[in-house]
Design an enzyme around this catalytic site. Structure first.
Site, mmCIF file in Angstrom:
data_model
loop_
_atom_site.group_PDB
_atom_site.id
_atom_site.type_symbol
_atom_site.label_atom_id
_atom_site.label_comp_id
_atom_site.label_asym_id
_atom_site.label_seq_id
_atom_site.Cartn_x
_atom_site.Cartn_y
_atom_site.Cartn_z
ATOM 1 N N GLU A 96 51.121 -31.322 13.906
ATOM 2 C CA GLU A 96 52.138 -30.308 13.691
ATOM 3 C C GLU A 96 51.641 -29.118 12.897
ATOM 4 O O GLU A 96 50.737 -29.228 12.064
ATOM 5 C CB GLU A 96 53.359 -30.916 12.998
ATOM 6 N N CYS A 345 58.524 -30.477 3.007
ATOM 7 C CA CYS A 345 57.436 -31.211 2.373
ATOM 8 C C CYS A 345 57.603 -32.700 2.633
ATOM 9 O O CYS A 345 58.647 -33.272 2.349
ATOM 10 C CB CYS A 345 57.473 -30.973 0.866
#
Length: 382
Positions: A96, A345
């Site tokens: 990703e 995150c």
């Protein structure tokens, strides 16, 4: 895009490599610059679109070369403007790439490996084992894809991507040559023309390669610290058993000194409830970093299934930050971005074909940190 057997992929070639390629096919070296501009400035993957390249050379290039990036599997856009691309690489795994806009700045978080061998306890990328290093074309291809998605043509005008951080899946220093080549392309004026201070490499602490880094490139450095002492870091970041904190911080300081400029090390510290978030840990951190020119990014943990860890309370985070702040450190707390598309995150997702644990596939997680010039708090160390 499927690889063409026997053809050279021009996407990942640096300027010297591109010049050697044109030498090898009997063409003049200035062609390297022409083709690189078409690839990186204009996002071209079709030789026929290169209007200042003669037809005979275009036909020759079609016979011996290709421009092939990773395959885009999906692209998602968050309500806060964060974007996430899932791309498939040659190994069959998906990694990703995440874009985080903030004012006039846009930071792209790039992956370097499919899977990871470091097995950090709070990161599920490590649980799936190591699959493959990304090629230079697959690393820079993430920038190429994102740039095309934004319609940033040419890439150096009104750019959407102002900063790149090597903080996606994998340990960049364990894919040294390909990452170095890709970062050179990020900074090359024939590539993306990004300032060296706006390209950041994040490492968990591969000491020999940190020492090697300054011989090859000048970029900003970030250290995934996550613990203020060896005993705790051995548990959270097992590579610490091989390269303990004293050795690691000395290597980071050697890197910064070798660049010959005043540089600041970025410290990444993921806060885990009741593990590394107590005031005693902050005090240890102050002592550990007292002689290290640095700024500190605190990253509250974003839980994922079966992680075994929790996010600290806001009060605990604030107390930890204040302790560091009062000691004179520049400290920021990471703001969650892209949570609605699992791009925050600790939420990066990648399906990795696992060669070391074939019976399992895990959601890939790698902490995403700020770019090198993230605004800091008012406190400044003296």
């Amino acid at each position: 895009m499927t690889a063409s057997i026997g053809k050279t992929n021009l996407l990942g070639l640096t300027q010297p490599e591109m010049e050697k390629f044109f030498d090898s096919i009997g063409e003049k070296r200035f062609r390297a610059g022409q083709v690189m501009k078409w690839i990186h400035h204009f996002g071209v993957d079709d030789f026929d679109a290169m209007t200042n390249v003669g037809k005979a050379l275009r036909e020759k290039l079609k016979a011996v070369a290709e421009i092939r990036g990773p395959e885009v599997v999906s692209e998602d856009i968050s309500s806060d403007g964060t974007r996430k691309w899932v791309v498939r690489v040659a190994s069959g795994s998906c990694v990703e790439t995440v874009y985080i806009p903030q004012g006039k700045r846009g930071t792209l978080c790039v992956s370097s490996q499919a899977g990871c061998a470091l097995d950090c306890s709070f990161c599920s990328t490590g649980k799936q084992g190591f699959n493959s290093n990304l090629t230079a074309a697959e690393v820079i291809g993430q920038v190429w894809i994102a740039n095309k998605s934004f319609g940033s043509v040419p890439a150096t005008v009104d750019r959407a991507i102002t900063n790149v951080v090597m903080m996606g899946m994998g340990e960049p220093l364990l894919n040294f040559d390909n990452v170095i080549a890709a970062m050179h392309l990020m900074m090359d004026d024939l590539g993306y023309g990004i300032s060296k201070r706006r390209v950041t490499l994040s490492t968990s602490g591969v000491v020999p390669m940190i020492d090697e880094l300054a011989k090859h490139i000048d970029v900003s450095l970030a250290l995934s610290l996550h613990a203020p002492n060896d005993a705790l870091r051995n548990q959270l970041v097992p590579i610490n058993k091989k390269y303990p904190l004293k050795m690691l911080l000395e290597s980071c300081q050697r890197y910064m000194s070798a660049l010959g400029e005043k540089r600041v090390l970025t410290i990444e510290y993921t806060l885990l409830k009741d593990v590394n978030d107590k005031l005693e840990h902050a005090v240890e951190m102050i002592e550990l970093l007292k002689d290290v020119p640095c700024k500190i990014n605190l990253i509250p943990f974003n839980p994922f299934p079966h992680s075994g860890y929790e996010r600290p309370s806001n009060n605990a985070i604030r107390r930890f930050q204040d302790q560091l702040h009062h000691a004179g450190f520049n400290v920021t707390v990471r703001t969650t971005r892209g949570e609605d598309i699992d791009a925050a995150c600790g939420q990066l997702v990648g399906q990795v074909l696992d060669r070391t644990r074939r019976s399992e596939r895990y959601i890939a997680v790698r902490e995403l940190s700020a770019d090198a010039d993230m605004p800091q708090s008012a406190a400044t160390r003296t």
